[in-house]
Motif scaffolding. Structure first.
Motif, PDB file in Angstrom:
ATOM      1  N   ASP A  33       1.246  -0.881   0.628  1.00 30.98           N
ATOM      2  CA  ASP A  33       0.375   0.520  -0.092  1.00 30.98           C
ATOM      3  C   ASP A  33       0.857   1.108  -0.258  1.00 30.98           C
ATOM      4  N   SER A  35       2.317   5.429  -1.674  1.00 31.62           N
ATOM      5  CA  SER A  35       1.496   6.502  -2.939  1.00 31.62           C
ATOM      6  C   SER A  35       1.247   6.081  -3.641  1.00 31.62           C
ATOM      7  N   SER A  36       0.732   7.276  -4.170  1.00 28.60           N
ATOM      8  CA  SER A  36      -0.096   6.833  -5.531  1.00 28.60           C
ATOM      9  C   SER A  36       0.980   7.266  -6.707  1.00 28.60           C
ATOM     10  N   TYR A  39       2.846   3.675  -6.731  1.00 29.60           N
ATOM     11  CA  TYR A  39       2.059   2.978  -7.393  1.00 29.60           C
ATOM     12  C   TYR A  39       2.170   2.495  -8.920  1.00 29.60           C
ATOM     13  N   GLN A  43       2.660  -1.465  -9.197  1.00 26.01           N
ATOM     14  CA  GLN A  43       2.101  -2.026 -10.382  1.00 26.01           C
ATOM     15  C   GLN A  43       2.114  -2.806 -11.343  1.00 26.01           C
ATOM     16  N   ILE A  62      -3.195   2.613  -2.813  1.00 17.65           N
ATOM     17  CA  ILE A  62      -2.567   3.618  -2.807  1.00 17.65           C
ATOM     18  C   ILE A  62      -3.636   4.443  -1.627  1.00 17.65           C
ATOM     19  N   ASP A  81       4.979   1.545  -0.071  1.00 17.37           N
ATOM     20  CA  ASP A  81       4.957   2.253  -1.997  1.00 17.37           C
ATOM     21  C   ASP A  81       5.669   3.608  -0.479  1.00 17.37           C
ATOM     22  N   SER A 164      -0.872  12.066   1.475  1.00 20.72           N
ATOM     23  CA  SER A 164      -0.054  12.035   0.728  1.00 20.72           C
ATOM     24  C   SER A 164       1.978  12.572   0.746  1.00 20.72           C
ATOM     25  N   GLU A 189      -6.621  11.347  -3.032  1.00 15.05           N
ATOM     26  CA  GLU A 189      -5.477  10.811  -2.309  1.00 15.05           C
ATOM     27  C   GLU A 189      -5.000  10.646  -4.295  1.00 15.05           C
ATOM     28  N   ASP A 190      -6.204  10.209  -4.578  1.00 17.17           N
ATOM     29  CA  ASP A 190      -6.267   9.692  -5.951  1.00 17.17           C
ATOM     30  C   ASP A 190      -5.088  10.343  -7.332  1.00 17.17           C
TER      31      ASP A 190
END
Length: 297
Positions: A33, A35-36, A39, A43, A62, A81, A164, A189-190
């Motif tokens: 899980d 940081s976006s 990510y 991924q 994320i 992350d 974030s 956060e996205d």
């Protein structure tokens, strides 16, 4: 009798080899899980790793760097992350919970300031002007409040939420204090939500990780900071100041004892250079990746 014994021995040997083969196949679950910003890298690594190891279930969330650390220091996830290094209070909680970890750098990133593609007045901005816009005590309402020649139209602001790492880094470097920011901006956060917000409003401005701009440059325009463009080379060599930074993964040492975790982390560092570039980030130097690999040995 000898033939029967030989047949039995061959059968046992074959079963042993099959058993070893089954044991050699990685299986298990890896929980990640954080940081976006990081990510897309993680991924991409997870997808490539799963091609070779389909029996390993990898989940990548994320919830933001801070949100990920909350889970990480409680032992709820194996890897966090992070778009910033661990904070003192997070480190204290990890120690209190008996969580030992390894910090690994995986890439470089630049935080970009973007505007709508149809914005035909702003092409560059200074750090002083960014502070004037984003600071907690900001009086900026219209674009013309920043520069009089810019239109008297309300600025709609988009940025990461308080969990974030990008939010922490930006506010620290631009506003002079972590988490110091005006309250009337749209937070998420996205990063994809932020992209959509700026892309849908001619008078919008936002900030997030460089790779999200690279993916959406057809609908966004990036601003130079103090006259410097956030190119890959400028991020790598540090010319893009003060918004260049390293990106990390934090790995629970206890989790690292599991073969699927250790294999995944090794795979991550060995494949990072190519995959980091593929998803729009700046890879570390070869020597630096080797240093990270040495840490997990």
């Amino acid at each position: 009798m000898k033939r029967i014994i030989l047949t039995i021995l061959l059968a046992v040997t074959t079963l042993s080899f099959l058993a070893c083969g089954r044991q050699g196949k990685l299986a298990g679950t890896i929980k990640i899980d954080g940081s976006s910003t990081v990510y897309p890298i993680t991924q991409a690594v997870a997808e490539e790793f799963n091609k070779q190891n389909p029996n390993v279930n990898i989940t990548v969330g994320i919830s933001g760097t801070g949100g990920g650390f909350k889970k990480f220091v409680n032992g709820e996830i194996d890897i966090n992350d992070a778009s910033r290094s661990i904070k003192t209070e997070e480190l204290a909680k990890a120690k209190a919970n008996g969580i030992d970890f390894i910090e690994l750098e995986v890439a470089y990133d630049g935080i970009v300031v973007v505007v709508n593609k149809d914005n035909n007045w702003a092409y560059d901005i200074t750090t002083q002007e960014l502070k004037k816009i984003w600071d907690k005590d900001s009086k900026v309402v219209y674009w013309s409040d920043v520069r009089p020649e810019w239109p008297k139209e309300k600025i709609k602001l988009y940025g990461p939420g308080t969990d974030s790492g990008t939010f922490d880094y930006f506010t620290s470097e631009i506003n002079g204090e972590e988490k110091r920011i005006r309250a009337d901006y749209t937070a998420s956060e996205d990063d994809n939500v932020l992209v959509q917000g700026v892309a849908g409003d001619k008078y919008a401005m936002g900030f997030f990780g460089h790779s999200y701009y690279e993916e959406n440059k057809d609908v966004l325009k990036v601003l130079k900071i103090n006259g410097v463009e956030p190119t890959t080379e400028n991020i790598r060599n540090g010319k893009y100041k003060p918004l260049s930074r390293p990106l990390y993964i934090y790995v629970n040492k206890k989790s690292l004892e599991r073969p699927e975790i250790k294999s995944f982390v090794k795979f991550y560092l060995e494949k990072a250079k190519d995959l980091v570039e593929d998803v729009g980030y700046v890879p570390l130097e070869d020597k630096k990746y080797q240093e990270q690999l040495n840490k997990i040995k």
